[in-house]
Design a protein around this motif. Sequence first.
Motif, short mmCIF file in Angstrom:
data_model
loop_
_atom_site.label_atom_id
_atom_site.label_comp_id
_atom_site.label_asym_id
_atom_site.label_seq_id
_atom_site.Cartn_x
_atom_site.Cartn_y
_atom_site.Cartn_z
N GLN A 266 26.02 96.29 17.38
CA GLN A 266 25.54 95.21 18.23
C GLN A 266 26.19 95.25 19.61
O GLN A 266 25.52 94.95 20.62
CB GLN A 266 25.78 93.86 17.55
CG GLN A 266 24.86 93.64 16.36
CD GLN A 266 24.92 92.24 15.83
OE1 GLN A 266 25.98 91.77 15.44
NE2 GLN A 266 23.78 91.55 15.80
N GLU A 267 27.44 95.62 19.68
CA GLU A 267 28.08 95.74 20.99
C GLU A 267 27.43 96.82 21.82
O GLU A 267 27.22 96.65 23.03
CB GLU A 267 29.58 96.02 20.81
CG GLU A 267 30.38 94.82 20.34
CD GLU A 267 31.85 95.14 20.15
OE1 GLU A 267 32.21 96.35 20.22
OE2 GLU A 267 32.65 94.20 19.92
N GLU A 268 27.10 97.96 21.19
CA GLU A 268 26.44 99.03 21.94
C GLU A 268 25.05 98.61 22.39
O GLU A 268 24.65 98.87 23.53
CB GLU A 268 26.33 100.30 21.09
CG GLU A 268 25.63 101.44 21.83
CD GLU A 268 25.51 102.71 21.00
OE1 GLU A 268 24.50 103.42 21.17
OE2 GLU A 268 26.42 102.97 20.19
N ILE A 269 24.32 97.96 21.50
CA ILE A 269 22.96 97.51 21.84
C ILE A 269 22.99 96.57 23.03
O ILE A 269 22.25 96.74 24.01
CB ILE A 269 22.30 96.82 20.63
CG1 ILE A 269 21.97 97.85 19.54
CG2 ILE A 269 21.02 96.09 21.05
CD1 ILE A 269 21.47 97.24 18.24
N ARG A 270 23.84 95.56 22.99
CA ARG A 270 23.86 94.54 24.04
C ARG A 270 24.47 95.06 25.34
O ARG A 270 24.05 94.67 26.43
CB ARG A 270 24.60 93.30 23.54
CG ARG A 270 23.81 92.58 22.45
CD ARG A 270 24.61 91.59 21.65
NE ARG A 270 23.80 91.01 20.57
CZ ARG A 270 24.28 90.30 19.58
NH1 ARG A 270 25.59 90.05 19.50
NH2 ARG A 270 23.48 89.83 18.64
N ALA A 271 25.45 95.95 25.23
CA ALA A 271 26.03 96.54 26.44
C ALA A 271 25.01 97.46 27.12
O ALA A 271 24.92 97.49 28.35
CB ALA A 271 27.29 97.32 26.09
N THR A 272 24.24 98.18 26.33
CA THR A 272 23.27 99.12 26.88
C THR A 272 22.05 98.41 27.46
O THR A 272 21.57 98.76 28.54
CB THR A 272 22.80 100.11 25.79
OG1 THR A 272 23.93 100.79 25.26
CG2 THR A 272 21.82 101.13 26.36
N LEU A 273 21.56 97.41 26.76
CA LEU A 273 20.33 96.74 27.19
C LEU A 273 20.57 95.57 28.13
O LEU A 273 19.64 95.07 28.75
CB LEU A 273 19.55 96.25 25.96
CG LEU A 273 19.17 97.31 24.93
CD1 LEU A 273 18.28 96.71 23.85
CD2 LEU A 273 18.46 98.50 25.58
N GLY A 274 21.83 95.11 28.25
CA GLY A 274 22.13 93.98 29.12
C GLY A 274 22.01 92.65 28.38
O GLY A 274 21.51 92.58 27.26
N SER A 275 22.46 91.59 29.02
CA SER A 275 22.53 90.29 28.35
C SER A 275 21.37 89.36 28.67
O SER A 275 21.31 88.25 28.15
CB SER A 275 23.84 89.58 28.73
OG SER A 275 23.89 89.39 30.14
N ASN A 276 20.45 89.80 29.52
CA ASN A 276 19.37 88.89 29.93
C ASN A 276 17.98 89.44 29.61
O ASN A 276 17.01 89.15 30.30
CB ASN A 276 19.47 88.58 31.43
CG ASN A 276 19.41 89.86 32.27
OD1 ASN A 276 19.45 90.96 31.72
ND2 ASN A 276 19.28 89.71 33.57
N LYS A 277 17.90 90.24 28.57
CA LYS A 277 16.62 90.86 28.21
C LYS A 277 15.74 89.83 27.49
O LYS A 277 16.18 89.20 26.53
CB LYS A 277 16.85 92.08 27.33
CG LYS A 277 15.69 93.04 27.32
CD LYS A 277 16.13 94.36 26.73
CE LYS A 277 15.01 95.38 26.79
NZ LYS A 277 14.64 95.72 28.16
N GLU A 278 14.49 89.70 27.93
CA GLU A 278 13.59 88.73 27.31
C GLU A 278 12.83 89.32 26.13
O GLU A 278 12.47 88.59 25.20
CB GLU A 278 12.59 88.20 28.34
CG GLU A 278 13.26 87.39 29.46
CD GLU A 278 12.25 86.80 30.42
OE1 GLU A 278 11.03 87.05 30.23
OE2 GLU A 278 12.68 86.10 31.35
#
Length: 435
Positions: A266-278
């Motif tokens: 989950q850390e890799e997913i959110r770091a890679t995709l960013g925190s404001n993806k809709e």
Amino acid sequence: MLLRFGVVPMVVFSSKEAAKEVRKTHDLETCTRPKLVANGLFSRNFKDIGFTQYGEDWREMKKLVGLELFSPKKHKSFRYIREDEGDLLVKKISKSAQTKTLINLRKSFFSFTAGTIFRIAFGQNFREYSFIDMDKLEELVLEAETNVCILALTDFLPTGFGWLVDRISGRHSRMNNAFSKLTNFFHHVIDEQLKIGQLQDNSNLVSAMLDMINVPTNLSSLKITSDHLIAMMSDVVLAGVNAGTVTMIWLMAELTRHPRVMQKLQEEIRATLGSNKERITEEDLQKVEYLNLVIKETFRLHPSSPLLLPRETMSDIEIQGYHIPKNTHIKINTYTIGRDPNVWTNPEEFYPERFSNSSISYKGQHYELLPFGAGRRSCPGMNLGITILELGLLNILYFFDWSLPNGVTIEDIDMEEDGAFNKSLELIPTIPSSL
């Protein structure tokens, strides 16, 4: 391992070397599919891809499905459907996440995979059917899939005796009832297709095959009938919907049991995709390498088909120095191969990093990992299935954190491999504060 079911010999191979020899040396020229009772009922007397014997009809059906459902062009054109269903999955889970209430992930995953595959293959949204709901559809699929795996004694005992036992025990009646209900459901789907008039654009498998039934062409030597259509619909639903659902459940169960892996992913997913993806799109699938490793490790430990579909030898052959006589059933034990200590270090451990810097894939070139089979009779819907799997997982792992309900521990998670097709997992989703 040599087994004998009544008068039928069966050989089970449980090493990657044997699997490689079977697939490469004896792929089609010397092996075909056995004509088993359940498979014949399921496939409308062997008119599908999975259970049809090797020959011209099988080649033509494989070509047809490849063009109308699994070609790169079709795959690209159906992208919006897959992403729409991913959005719907997130919206449904969000309702539980806002109240932090327990959800049955099997129900969520089944709805996602079935919704996606029905829209792609049949051109319709099963949620809008008046003649069936999601729970009833799931019941139909599970009942049919369970009966496909039943060994009818007619197949293995001398003619007459096995037939009699199957009827006295009710086995034959249960199989017929299961497949009759599924067939009736498909007839409803076809009737809906005819009502909405999609025959001319051939936008999905059903409309394309209906067009071929009504207006035969010279493009194929095979005359397409309604039996071919029903058989292919059965293949698509049973091979695609429940296999994807069960794999997603196993993966989430392993992540829940291994918090280190869940946190890293989950850390890799959110770091890679960013925190404001809709919303998650299919471009995102190529960005998260660790998810691919986790999926491989899940396939290794929990293949959706622990035994690949059987082959039947058409002549005497030799595999790894063993003489295999004509009419022997051959099975590949992917479950045992995936846990072979001669191939894998600490094979019982869930450790996705074992695939780091490794060329091993699940696409049939590496015989230590065969969730989709290998050779010309490998699963034709592999790429579609993988895309649906990745998209669903990326959505639920990006937008939600997951925890066990109060009073339930990691040790309480059912990890028994009992051959059941209705594996369930109940977790509580929450929306992370970082999003």
